[in-house]
Design an enzyme around this catalytic site. Structure first.
Site, short mmCIF file in Angstrom:
data_model
loop_
_atom_site.label_atom_id
_atom_site.label_comp_id
_atom_site.label_asym_id
_atom_site.label_seq_id
_atom_site.Cartn_x
_atom_site.Cartn_y
_atom_site.Cartn_z
N ASP A 103 -7.14 -0.58 4.90
CA ASP A 103 -6.76 -1.77 4.16
C ASP A 103 -6.79 -3.05 4.99
O ASP A 103 -6.24 -4.06 4.60
CB ASP A 103 -5.41 -1.59 3.46
N ASP A 159 0.89 -1.14 0.00
CA ASP A 159 0.00 0.00 0.00
C ASP A 159 0.94 1.21 0.00
O ASP A 159 2.07 1.11 0.44
CB ASP A 159 -0.83 -0.03 1.28
N ASP A 181 -0.65 -0.04 6.05
CA ASP A 181 -0.56 0.64 7.34
C ASP A 181 -1.78 0.37 8.19
O ASP A 181 -1.92 0.88 9.28
CB ASP A 181 -0.37 2.15 7.13
P1 ADP Z 1 -3.74 4.70 -0.03
O1 ADP Z 1 -4.14 3.61 -0.94
O2 ADP Z 1 -2.67 5.56 -0.66
O3 ADP Z 1 -3.36 4.23 1.34
P2 ADP Z 1 -6.45 5.39 0.79
O4 ADP Z 1 -7.13 4.23 0.19
O5 ADP Z 1 -6.35 5.44 2.26
O6 ADP Z 1 -5.01 5.66 0.14
O7 ADP Z 1 -7.18 6.70 0.28
C1 ADP Z 1 -7.31 6.95 -1.09
C2 ADP Z 1 -7.72 8.36 -1.38
O8 ADP Z 1 -8.99 8.63 -0.79
C3 ADP Z 1 -6.80 9.40 -0.81
O9 ADP Z 1 -5.73 9.70 -1.67
C4 ADP Z 1 -7.75 10.60 -0.66
O10 ADP Z 1 -7.90 11.25 -1.88
C5 ADP Z 1 -9.06 9.95 -0.30
N1 ADP Z 1 -9.31 9.92 1.13
C6 ADP Z 1 -9.35 8.81 1.92
N2 ADP Z 1 -9.63 9.12 3.19
C7 ADP Z 1 -9.73 10.46 3.24
C8 ADP Z 1 -9.98 11.41 4.28
N3 ADP Z 1 -10.17 11.03 5.56
N4 ADP Z 1 -10.01 12.71 3.96
C9 ADP Z 1 -9.82 13.10 2.68
N5 ADP Z 1 -9.57 12.27 1.67
C10 ADP Z 1 -9.53 10.98 1.92
MG MG Z 2 -3.70 3.30 3.18
#
Ligand code: ADP
Ligand code: MG
Length: 629
Positions: free
Chosen positions: A526, A332, A522
């Site tokens: 996920d 991730d 993390d």
């Molecule tokens: P990654 O796969 O990089 O760990 P996430 O799946 O956690 O990312 O989140 C993907 C996208 O969703 C982020 O890049 C953001 O655009 C949006 N996002 C997720 N959670 C939040 C939040 N709490 N506030 C704002 N945007 C969010």
């Molecule tokens: Mg993440």
């Protein structure tokens, strides 16, 4: 020494004295027989009882049965000699039991000692907490301290409960938790985790958790449960014993019966029953599989202990084994390969004041644990007044919706805006974009950016060196951001703009039953992927409970370098297990052949058995020192 070990030791001593005394006493006939049988009973009664219980429970084929049959057989042989006017040798049966008991004694002492050593290495359990009442410092048990209490931690003491520093600064030794030997400097408002040792100043800490929910309790719980999850190799050994023992018993039977029959029927020579029965009994003693039964679980236990010393918690020996076979690693991005600490780079197209926009974003994110949320709250700088926020809804992989001062605030990515039919203004800056809408009206976006963890570069390199063929990155972030991270880290493949459920799908596509797939995340958003992959490795044990729950392996300090270390440890541990299996089986096979042709006697057999076991146990210990930085 525990009670049972003491009792065994006393029995060993009494039996040895009796054996020597009987050798010098001029007894004969029935009295001699009874005296020897009493000695035999003292040293062997528990083994006989175990063998009988095994038969009663329809699980007869274990080492107790082997020992019981072999020694009772030897006694029968001695009686047979007596009946033919010779002096029967009862000593052998007793000596075999005696050596066996001595071996068992040393083995149980070694196992107990190594378990204790390993637990001590991970000795992180705090014994007390200091609380201040009416100007006086009182020591109480950590369980009694409620959330929000103020505790004092003096220099040299362990932090008993997770919390936030409200007074003082110091440096903390977290080596027992993370394997990181450089002390961590902490000051006012820093979060501290239980189990770390306060090295210098006096700290006043406001607890944020109960003792039971604190990091230290979680870790201990994990470690205590770890050894109960059996690996395939351990399973193999118990299955092996179930097949092996009957084969040995029937081979011994054949060895006792067939050669004499052949001699009578075809060779016209005397049967020599007693010679062949004796060889068969020796064969039985040699075949005891105790070296394997003891050393393999011990190797795994040592491997788990060695890993945890390096700040890697592996939840069971089965995962240690799977880890050694990993071929594909899926990462991730946010918080795993990158710091997960976003900085606000720019604010564009804002219809309201910049500060106001950040304020709404921070308030809307007040309940989220997502790294983006934490960073936005940090950017706001001021105390968050939670009374202004209500109806918070976090949409995983998208963003948040909340009510603030009677306004509906939506903060998140383009997908989230699309859900509410809000048009966005595209941004050309590099970075993650958080769009904000107020009462469904577009209000501008905040550009934030994250940095790659300095250790991520080396981590990917090390994994490639370990012959991990596929390294893949998944992210919910924009393609532009993902591409730049992947290129910098030399990751061959990446998939972007994924929702948490898309990540599960991607990992499922990769699972083919042949290549073992590890997912490293993390733990934020996920957890489903962590549990779906063949092996889930979680970063951020420092914060997220969800990660600890869902993962099979937890890296205590978020350092991606530890993934390669974990794989190295697992490989070394498995190779030690294999060495023990081959060594023990090899020596056994050799002795069995010697026994069958009559070169090995029963004494040698027991020595060989105990010796192999001790060598295997010593070899197991090496797994404890498998970690190389
Ligand atoms: P990654 O796969 O990089 O760990 P996430 O799946 O956690 O990312 O989140 C993907 C996208 O969703 C982020 O890049 C953001 O655009 C949006 N996002 C997720 N959670 C939040 C939040 N709490 N506030 C704002 N945007 C969010
Ligand atoms: Mg993440």
């Amino acid at each position: 020494m525990n009670k049972k070990q003491k009792k065994t030791l006393i029995r060993i001593i009494i039996a040895a004295i009796l054996l020597i005394a009987l050798h010098f006493l001029p007894t004969g006939g029935l009295i001699r027989f009874i005296a020897y049988m009493i000695t035999y009973y003292i040293i062997g009664n528990d083994i006989i009882r175990k063998a009988i219980n095994g038969i009663k429970n329809h699980k007869p084929f274990d080492e107790s049965l082997l020992m019981a049959v072999a020694t009772l057989g030897a006694i029968a042989l001695a009686l047979y000699q007596e009946a033919h006017g010779l002096t029967g040798d009862y000593v052998e049966a007793i000596a075999v039991m005696l050596f066996y008991q001595i071996g068992e004694f040393f083995q149980s002492a070694a196992v107990a000692k190594s378990r204790k050593n390993i637990s001590e290495l991970m000795d992180i359990r705090p014994d007390y907490a200091n609380i201040e009442t009416a100007g006086e410092i009182k020591q109480v048990s950590p369980e009694e301290v409620s959330v929000g209490s103020v505790i004092l931690v003096k220099a040299g003491e362990k932090i008993p409960i997770d919390g936030i520093i409200i007074e003082g600064k110091s440096s903390l030794n977290t080596v027992a938790l993370t394997g990181e030997s450089v002390p961590r400097a902490v000051q006012l408002n820093d979060e501290v985790i239980s189990g770390s040792i306060n090295l210098s100043g006096l700290l006043k800490i406001k607890t944020t958790k109960n003792f039971g929910d604190s990091t230290v309790s979680k870790i201990l719980e994990l470690v205590e449960n770890a050894s109960s999850r059996k690996s395939k190799s351990e399973d193999f050994i118990s299955k092996f014993a179930r097949v092996y023992t009957p084969i040995v018993v029937f081979s011994a039977l054949a060895l006792a019966i067939l050669p004499p029959l052949i001699r009578i029927l075809f060779l016209n020579s005397p049967a020599l029953w007693s010679v062949w029965i004796y060889r068969a009994l020796t064969f039985l003693v040699i075949s005891c599989p105790c070296a394997l039964v003891v050393s393999i679980p011990l190797s795994f236990f040592a491997g788990l202990g060695g890993a945890s010393r390096a700040g890697i918690l592996i939840k069971g020996s089965n995962y240690l084994e799977t880890l050694s076979k990993v071929k594909t690693i899926v990462f991730d991005k946010t918080g795993t390969l990158t710091e997960g600490e976003f900085k606000v780079n720019a604010i564009h197209h804002n219809v309201i004041d910049e500060e106001k926009l950040i304020e709404y974003a921070a308030l809307a994110e007040s309940a989220s644990t997502h790294p983006i949320a934490i960073s936005l709250r940090k950017a706001y700088k001021k105390e968050i007044d939670r009374t202004r926020v209500s109806d918070i809804q976090e949409i995983s992989g998208n963003g948040v919706v909340a009510k603030i001062d009677d306004l509906e605030i939506i903060a998140g990515n383009e997908k989230l805006m699309a859900k509410f039919n809000i048009d966005t203004i595209a941004c050309h800056s590099a970075g993650t974009i958080i769009h904000i809408a107020i009462n469904r009206q577009y209000a501008g976006h905040i550009v934030i950016s994250d940095v790659i963890k300095p250790d991520s570069f080396k981590a990917i390199e090390n994994l490639k060196k370990l012959n991990i063929k596929n390294i893949i990155m998944l992210t919910g972030d924009l393609k532009k951001v993902a591409q730049s991270v992947a290129e910098k880290l030399k990751i061959d493949k990446f998939y972007s703009e994924l929702l948490p459920s898309d990540k599960v799908e991607k990992v499922e596509e990769l699972i083919d039953g042949k290549n073992i797939i590890a997912f490293v995340g993390d733990g934020i958003n996920d957890a489903p992927v962590l549990s779906r992959a063949d092996i889930g490795i979680a970063m951020g044990a420092m914060g997220s409970d969800a990660a600890i729950e869902a993962a099979d392996v937890v890296l205590m300090d978020d350092n991606p370098l530890k993934i390669a270390t974990a794989i190295k440890i697992s490989k070394k541990c498995l190779s030690i297990v294999k060495q023990n299996i081959w060594f023990a089986l090899g020596i056994k096979a050799l002795c069995l052949i010697l026994g069958a042709v009559g070169i090995a006697n029963m004494w040698l057999a027991v020595f060989a058995d105990v010796g192999v076991m001790i060598i295997c146990i010593l070899n197991s210990f090496r797994a404890l020192f498998a970690s190389t930085k």
